[in-house]
Design an enzyme around this catalytic site. Sequence first.
Site, PDB file in Angstrom:
ATOM      1  N   GLU A  70       0.790  -1.242   0.000  1.00  0.00           N
ATOM      2  CA  GLU A  70       0.000   0.000   0.000  1.00  0.00           C
ATOM      3  C   GLU A  70       0.819   1.288   0.000  1.00  0.00           C
ATOM      4  OE1 GLU A  70      -2.678  -0.313   3.311  1.00  0.00           O
ATOM      5  OE2 GLU A  70      -3.557  -2.192   2.622  1.00  0.00           O
ATOM      6  N   GLU A 103      -6.603 -10.746  -0.234  1.00  0.00           N
ATOM      7  CA  GLU A 103      -7.325 -10.405   0.998  1.00  0.00           C
ATOM      8  C   GLU A 103      -8.829 -10.333   0.731  1.00  0.00           C
ATOM      9  OE1 GLU A 103      -5.648  -7.046   3.087  1.00  0.00           O
ATOM     10  OE2 GLU A 103      -3.626  -7.440   2.309  1.00  0.00           O
TER      11      GLU A 103
END
Length: 406
Positions: free
Chosen positions: A204, A311
């Site tokens: 991220e 995820e």
Amino acid sequence: MVHNILSYLNKLMSNGSAYLRPDTALRQSCPANRHTTTLNFKLLTFNRRPATGNWQLATILVVTTLLSAAAQDNKGLKDYYAGYFPMGVAVSPQVLKGPEAELIRKHFNSLTAENAMKMGPIHPEEGRYNWAPADAIVNFAQENGMRMRGHTLCWHNQTPDWLFVDKDGKTVSKEVLLQRLKAHITEVVTRYKGKIYAWDVVNEVIDDNDSKFYRDSKWYSICGEDFIAKAFQYAHEADPDALLFYNDYNTESPGKRDRIHQMVTALIDKGVPIHGIGLQGHWSIYEPSERELRFSIDKFAALGLKVQITELDVSVYPLEHSRREPRPDEPNKFTPEMEQKQITQYGMIFRVLRNYKDSVTGVTFWNVSDKHSWLDSFPVRDRKNYPLLFDQNLQPKKAYWKVVKF
């Protein structure tokens, strides 16, 4: 399940047409032209003596149905998708015992540590590592013949403050921070070398705001973008056989997707050892569209990279990326409308992923069941979410059957 079916058949057929024992033996005692009680199964429907006059046909059909039911009962997600990609789940040590552990063994063949390998939990102080939770997950994976993914080596969140300051509390230099990053990655990756086949190395770093490029983190403010390539370099040096991924969310948003693609292309051009892209897959019943999902897979696969959904969950609420308090008027229950939209969305997602089985090399769900999901507290505190394929009682939801029936 088979025992229950046999008992039910035995009860229905107690009029003397036939009877069944729990050992699956079918005994016949049917006089000519005698009608049986109506039986309805997936592979069997009859309510009168077969036209051939031969009750052996009915025997075969019943036993075949029972055997099919038994096989169906024993299959898990990993079995349905054996010809496609591994099915994984993110776990804590707490779910590796009892009913949840049994569900994990049945349905999954890959594990990810939900939190135990993140920097803060595993390396809370300089010179001190907390290995026990991560070790427990890796040991469970090995004992049950499962693959193991590592998550994550470098992230702006859940990173201990000591990494960024010296003994006087002042911000460290770029050189010191990179040394600490290398020491951390080398220690962690080396410990699990040969046990973890893939790592989410950097997590991220791309900003959600289209007017920005990199996230304004402490990593970036001290090191610039150099820490990204260095993290991959350090991980590769520690385990040359491990597959190394960049991992991010909102990868179906055109602007962010393009920035990730630009960054990864630059890393490849520099010879940085990056092998795959993790599309986190924190999606909802409203997004992404099939077109957006296909475009993202195509775009990253075209770089020669492996693509994994790392995820996965499908929220029953619109996506939000910032924490907030609950609103008085918003729902907090799993409505029939939500359920149907979730069934449809999960069906679309897995139909697309099956289409891309040559590019998609793994799918991991983020948590085991609706009993507990990280979305129960984010983005809205104390708002129950229902984002997974198993309900709060660990039973398959209707969305599960949509995913496995193809």
